[in-house]
Scaffold this motif. Structure first.
Motif: not given
Ligand code: HEC
Length: 292
Positions: A235, A244-246, A248-251
Motif C-alpha cells: 500500500n 510507492q504502493a507497489w 496497488q499500482n500493479g508494479v
C-alpha cells in the motif's frame, strides 16, 4: 496387354499424397478447414478420372487390334480381382524365354544380368520425391515455411502468452493470506535487488529509504513484522510517496510482494542489524515490539 490400375486405387493414392503434402506444409490438421485443400482434392480427383477415361479409350483401341485368342485371354484376366492379380504378378517367375529376351551380354562366373524394368510404384515414388524436393526448396527459400527462427518466435510468443494467462488466473497473495517461508527468501532477494536497492541499498542497510535491518520502524500498520512489511510494500507509505504502493499500482503482484517481504523479514530477523558503524543508515521511527 497390360492390366490397368483401377481408378479408385489411383484416387486413394492421390488423396494420400495430398494429405502428406498438406500436412508437411501446414504442420497441423487445420488444413482440412481450408478451401485450398478441398479445391486441390476436387481438381485431383477430376484429373484422375480424365486420365482414366483416356486410358479407357486407348485400351479399347488396343483391344480391337488383338487376335480372338488374345481377346479371350485378356477378358479372362480382367475377371481376376485386382489385388489377386497384383500378388500373382509380383510372385510370378520369369520364363526362360522371357529371361533370354532381357539378358544383358555381360556376366561373370555364370552370374548374368537381366534388364528388368523398374517397378512402377518405385518410379512413382522417385518422381514424387523429385517434385516434392523442388516444392520444399522453393518454399523453404522464399516463404516462412520451416524457418527455425520464425518457428521459434511463434513458439516463444505462444509460451509468453500462456504464462501471462496463467499468471492472470493464479491466485495472488494478499495481506490476509501472505505468510513468511524460508523458500521465498532467495526469490525475494532477486526482486529486492531489481526494485528496492536504489533506495534501501545493499542488503537493506538504508539510504533514501530507511534501514530495514534494525528494529526501528516509521510504519507499523500491523501487529506482526511480516504482515507489516507486506502492508507497507503493497500500500506504500501514508507519509511519504517516495515509498510507492507497489501492489496497488500493479508494479508487483501479490506473490512478488509475498516473496520480497520474506527477504526483508529475513534480513531483519535472521541477520544481525547493519549498524551506522558498518555503513547502515541511522534508525528512523520508533522501536517496534512485534507480536510473534
Ligand atoms: C524510490 C525509493 C524507494 C524505493 C525504490 C523503495 N522504497 Fe521502501 N521506502 C522508501 C522510503 C523513503 C521509505 C520511508 C517511508 C516513510 O517515511 O513512511 C520506505 C519505507 C519502506 C518500508 C517501511 C520502513 C519503515 O521504517 O516504515 C519498507 C518495508 C520498504 N520501504 C520496503 C521496500 C521494498 C520491499 C521495496 C522494493 C519493492 C522498496 N521499499 C522500494 C523509499 C523507497
Amino acid at each position: 496387354m497390360k492390366r490397368r490400375t483401377p481408378v479408385y486405387i489411383n484416387i486413394l493414392v492421390v488423396l494420400g499424397l495430398l494429405l502428406v503434402v498438406f500436412y508437411m506444409f501446414a504442420q497441423t490438421s487445420e488444413f482440412f478447414k481450408t478451401k485450398y485443400f478441398w479445391a486441390a482434392t476436387i481438381v485431383s480427383i477430376i484429373v484422375v478420372f480424365i486420365q482414366s477415361a483416356i486410358g479407357d479409350l486407348i485400351e479399347n483401341e488396343k483391344f480391337k487390334k488383338l487376335t480372338e485368342e488374345e481377346k479371350n485371354q485378356y477378358l479372362a484376366e480382367t475377371k481376376v480381382p485386382y489385388f489377386k492379380h497384383l500378388w500373382a504378378s509380383a510372385s510370378k517367375k520369369q520364363t526362360a524365354k522371357e529371361e533370354e529376351d532381357i539378358l544383358i551380354d555381360h556376366g561373370f562366373d555364370g552370374i548374368m544380368e537381366l534388364d528388368n524394368q523398374l517397378p512402377k510404384w518405385w518410379l512413382g515414388l522417385f518422381y514424387f520425391g523429385i517434385a516434392y524436393c523442388v516444392l520444399y526448396i522453393v518454399s523453404f527459400s522464399f516463404t516462412d515455411f520451416a524457418d527455425p527462427d520464425v518457428e521459434y518466435n511463434q513458439e516463444h510468443k505462444a509460451q509468453i502468452a500462456a504464462v501471462e494467462k496463467y499468471l492472470e488466473t493464479v491466485p495472488q497473495a494478499t495481506l490476509e493470506t501472505a505468510v513468511f517461508t524460508e523458500d521465498h527468501v532467495e526469490e525475494g532477494k532477486a526482486i529486492f535487488e531489481t526494485n528496492c536497492v536504489a533506495c534501501h541499498m545493499d542488503a537493506g542497510k538504508g539510504g533514501i529509504g530507511p534501514n530495514l535491518t534494525d528494529n526501528f520502524w516509521i510504519n507499523q500498520p500491523e501487529k506482526t513484522l511480516y504482515k507489516s512489511i507486506f502492508h507497507v510494500v503493497y500500500n506504500g507509505s501514508p507519509h511519504n510517496p517516495t515509498m510507492q504502493a507497489w501492489g496497488q499500482n500493479g508494479v508487483l503482484t501479490g506473490n512478488d510482494i509475498e516473496k520480497v517481504s520474506a527477504y526483508v523479514y529475513h534480513i531483519n530477523q535472521e541477520q544481525a542489524p547493519i549498524t551506522q558503524a558498518q555503513g547502515g543508515a541511522a534508525p528512523q521511527g520508533t522501536e517496534a515490539n512485534w507480536e510473534k
